[in-house]
Motif scaffolding. Structure first.
Motif, PDB file in Angstrom:
ATOM      1  N   SER A   1       0.828  -1.205   0.000  1.00 22.22           N
ATOM      2  CA  SER A   1       0.000   0.000   0.000  1.00 22.22           C
ATOM      3  C   SER A   1       0.864   1.258   0.000  1.00 22.22           C
ATOM      4  CB  SER A   1      -0.930  -0.019   1.216  1.00 22.22           C
ATOM      5  OG  SER A   1      -1.761   1.099   1.223  1.00 22.22           O
TER       6      SER A   1
ATOM      7  N   HIS B   1       2.495   1.647  -3.361  1.00 25.10           N
ATOM      8  CA  HIS B   1       1.503   2.106  -4.343  1.00 25.10           C
ATOM      9  C   HIS B   1       1.281   3.608  -4.220  1.00 25.10           C
ATOM     10  CE1 HIS B   1      -2.733   2.535  -5.872  1.00 25.10           C
ATOM     11  NE2 HIS B   1      -2.093   2.018  -6.910  1.00 25.10           N
ATOM     12  N   GLN B   2       1.203   4.101  -3.012  1.00 25.61           N
ATOM     13  CA  GLN B   2       1.025   5.544  -2.801  1.00 25.61           C
ATOM     14  C   GLN B   2       2.225   6.338  -3.314  1.00 25.61           C
ATOM     15  OE1 GLN B   2       0.137   6.117   1.335  1.00 25.61           O
ATOM     16  NE2 GLN B   2      -1.913   5.249   1.152  1.00 25.61           N
TER      17      GLN B   2
ATOM     18  N   SER C   1      -8.194  -6.368  -3.127  1.00 31.26           N
ATOM     19  CA  SER C   1      -8.669  -5.064  -3.617  1.00 31.26           C
ATOM     20  C   SER C   1      -7.512  -4.210  -4.116  1.00 31.26           C
ATOM     21  CB  SER C   1      -9.411  -4.314  -2.508  1.00 31.26           C
ATOM     22  OG  SER C   1     -10.566  -5.006  -2.150  1.00 31.26           O
ATOM     23  N   LEU C   2      -6.407  -4.234  -3.391  1.00 34.59           N
ATOM     24  CA  LEU C   2      -5.244  -3.458  -3.807  1.00 34.59           C
ATOM     25  C   LEU C   2      -4.681  -4.000  -5.119  1.00 34.59           C
ATOM     26  CD1 LEU C   2      -3.264  -1.179  -3.302  1.00 34.59           C
ATOM     27  CD2 LEU C   2      -1.939  -2.743  -1.874  1.00 34.59           C
TER      28      LEU C   2
ATOM     29  N   VAL D   1      -6.332  -5.418  -7.522  1.00 34.92           N
ATOM     30  CA  VAL D   1      -7.225  -4.936  -8.586  1.00 34.92           C
ATOM     31  C   VAL D   1      -6.932  -3.474  -8.894  1.00 34.92           C
ATOM     32  CG1 VAL D   1      -9.630  -4.395  -9.131  1.00 34.92           C
ATOM     33  CG2 VAL D   1      -9.050  -6.612  -8.130  1.00 34.92           C
ATOM     34  N   GLU D   2      -6.765  -2.684  -7.870  1.00 38.35           N
ATOM     35  CA  GLU D   2      -6.477  -1.246  -8.058  1.00 38.35           C
ATOM     36  C   GLU D   2      -5.143  -1.044  -8.777  1.00 38.35           C
ATOM     37  OE1 GLU D   2      -5.811   2.700  -5.290  1.00 38.35           O
ATOM     38  OE2 GLU D   2      -6.988   1.030  -4.501  1.00 38.35           O
ATOM     39  N   ILE D   3      -4.145  -1.806  -8.402  1.00 47.90           N
ATOM     40  CA  ILE D   3      -2.833  -1.693  -9.037  1.00 47.90           C
ATOM     41  C   ILE D   3      -2.906  -2.119 -10.503  1.00 47.90           C
ATOM     42  CG2 ILE D   3      -0.523  -2.748  -9.107  1.00 47.90           C
ATOM     43  CD1 ILE D   3      -0.619  -2.814  -6.048  1.00 47.90           C
TER      44      ILE D   3
ATOM     45  N   GLN E   1      -5.259  -1.800 -12.619  1.00 51.69           N
ATOM     46  CA  GLN E   1      -6.046  -0.946 -13.519  1.00 51.69           C
ATOM     47  C   GLN E   1      -5.229   0.132 -14.138  1.00 51.69           C
ATOM     48  OE1 GLN E   1      -9.418   0.395 -11.302  1.00 51.69           O
ATOM     49  NE2 GLN E   1     -10.377  -1.608 -11.374  1.00 51.69           N
TER      50      GLN E   1
END
Length: 55
Positions: free
Chosen positions: A18, A21-22, A48-49, A51-53, A55
């Motif tokens: 996380s 990613h930030q 969830s992270l 999936v977010e990464i 995209q």
């Protein structure tokens, strides 16, 4: 954080992913979130992270 051998290794990998990613360090974040999911395949925040990464 991981060098301290935390009890919740999946959580530690997730938190590191996380943070990476930030910082927009996407490949490193992806690697860490995958480590978290290897340890705990149904860890929803890590899923969830990922999936977010992706995209």
């Amino acid at each position: 954080m991981l060098a301290l051998a935390p009890h919740d290794k999946a959580g530690a990998h997730y938190k590191l992913a996380s943070a990476l990613h930030q910082l927009n360090r996407i490949e490193e974040a992806r690697r860490e979130v995958l480590y978290a999911l290897e340890i705990a395949p149904r860890f929803r925040p890590a899923l969830s992270l990922l999936v977010e990464i992706s995209q």
